[in-house]
Enzyme design. Structure first.
Site, PDB file in Angstrom:
ATOM      1  N   VAL A  21       0.865  -1.179   0.000  1.00 35.80           N
ATOM      2  CA  VAL A  21       0.000   0.000   0.000  1.00 35.80           C
ATOM      3  C   VAL A  21       0.903   1.230   0.000  1.00 35.80           C
ATOM      4  CG1 VAL A  21      -1.659   1.362   1.348  1.00 35.80           C
ATOM      5  CG2 VAL A  21      -1.928  -1.120   1.174  1.00 35.80           C
ATOM      6  N   PHE A  22       0.610   2.179  -0.883  1.00 34.71           N
ATOM      7  CA  PHE A  22       1.364   3.427  -0.948  1.00 34.71           C
ATOM      8  C   PHE A  22       0.643   4.496  -0.143  1.00 34.71           C
ATOM      9  CE2 PHE A  22       2.336   7.536  -3.069  1.00 34.71           C
ATOM     10  CZ  PHE A  22       3.702   7.568  -2.811  1.00 34.71           C
ATOM     11  N   GLY A  23       1.350   5.065   0.831  1.00 32.14           N
ATOM     12  CA  GLY A  23       0.819   6.156   1.632  1.00 32.14           C
ATOM     13  C   GLY A  23       1.466   7.467   1.234  1.00 32.14           C
ATOM     14  N   TYR A  24       0.654   8.481   0.971  1.00 39.87           N
ATOM     15  CA  TYR A  24       1.172   9.786   0.553  1.00 39.87           C
ATOM     16  C   TYR A  24       0.589  10.932   1.385  1.00 39.87           C
ATOM     17  CZ  TYR A  24      -3.298  10.033  -1.891  1.00 39.87           C
ATOM     18  OH  TYR A  24      -4.631  10.029  -2.190  1.00 39.87           O
ATOM     19  N   GLY A  25      -0.353  10.623   2.255  1.00 40.68           N
ATOM     20  CA  GLY A  25      -0.983  11.622   3.121  1.00 40.68           C
ATOM     21  C   GLY A  25      -0.877  11.171   4.566  1.00 40.68           C
ATOM     22  N   SER A  26      -2.001  11.065   5.230  1.00 42.16           N
ATOM     23  CA  SER A  26      -1.974  10.669   6.642  1.00 42.16           C
ATOM     24  C   SER A  26      -1.471   9.245   6.845  1.00 42.16           C
ATOM     25  CB  SER A  26      -3.352  10.836   7.282  1.00 42.16           C
ATOM     26  OG  SER A  26      -4.294   9.963   6.686  1.00 42.16           O
ATOM     27  N   GLU A 100     -10.545   5.353   4.434  1.00 35.81           N
ATOM     28  CA  GLU A 100     -10.459   6.211   3.254  1.00 35.81           C
ATOM     29  C   GLU A 100     -11.794   6.306   2.508  1.00 35.81           C
ATOM     30  OE1 GLU A 100      -7.644   7.904   2.757  1.00 35.81           O
ATOM     31  OE2 GLU A 100      -6.757   6.896   4.488  1.00 35.81           O
TER      32      GLU A 100
END
Length: 186
Positions: A21-26, A100
């Site tokens: 999983v790519f996280g770019y925010g919280s 999300e």
């Protein structure tokens, strides 16, 4: 050795078909889901933007906050973190889908790490969802973020923690820095 409850113990079957999983925010700084590995990562062709309204975490239906989404841009690179999920990721994915839920769709895309490219999941909120607010000038974004508060806390905390996390990773984000700079000028 103590491990937070969201860091799962790897097993031999974890290596079979990893799901990332790519996280770019919280998901960079509020990691409350089960994972067995985490790495700095980036995706090509996408940029992070505070264009998504938040009425369930960082704002309310009558006063939405602003959170990030990804916007396609062929020249862009978006840095974040890649998390490898446990061997049986169904519950973790269901938990992430719930987290999300405010207009985000789960999509599959290539995620780059220093070890190569993996196919992974991320969450993108596009203009077709009802919470999408779209672009605005950094001053307007700063004003809205500074005044928004939701069940997950103040919207400004989201902005500042994301800025600090990206700075700590060594990948400051110009869009975020422009909004933070506008806070001081408002």
């Amino acid at each position: 050795m103590y491990a937070p409850p969201w860091v799962c113990t790897p097993t031999a079957s974890t290596m079979a078909k990893p799901i990332w999983v790519f996280g770019y925010g919280s998901l960079i700084w509020r990691v409350d889901f089960c994972h067995v590995d985490v790495r700095p990562a980036w995706i090509n062709g996408w940029q992070r933007r505070f264009w998504q309204g938040s009425v369930d975490h960082r704002g309310l239906p009558n006063a939405p906050g602003r959170v990030v989404t990804l916007v396609a841009n062929e020249d862009a690179i978006c840095h974040g973190l890649a998390y490898r999920l446990p061997a049986n990721p169904e519950q973790t994915i269901a938990d992430l889908d719930h987290r999300e839920r405010g207009g985000y769709d789960r999509v599959s895309l290539p995620i780059s790490t220093q070890d190569g490219v993996v196919e992974g999941l991320t969450y993108i909120a596009g203009p077709e969802n009802s919470n999408y607010l779209g672009p605005a000038h950094p001053t307007s974004l700063a004003r809205q973020i500074a005044g928004a508060w939701g069940p997950s806390g103040p919207n400004i905390e989201y902005l500042l923690r994301l800025q600090q996390s990206l700075d700590d990773l060594g990948y400051p984000d110009e869009h975020i820095n422009d909004i933070v700079d506008a806070l001081g000028n408002d």
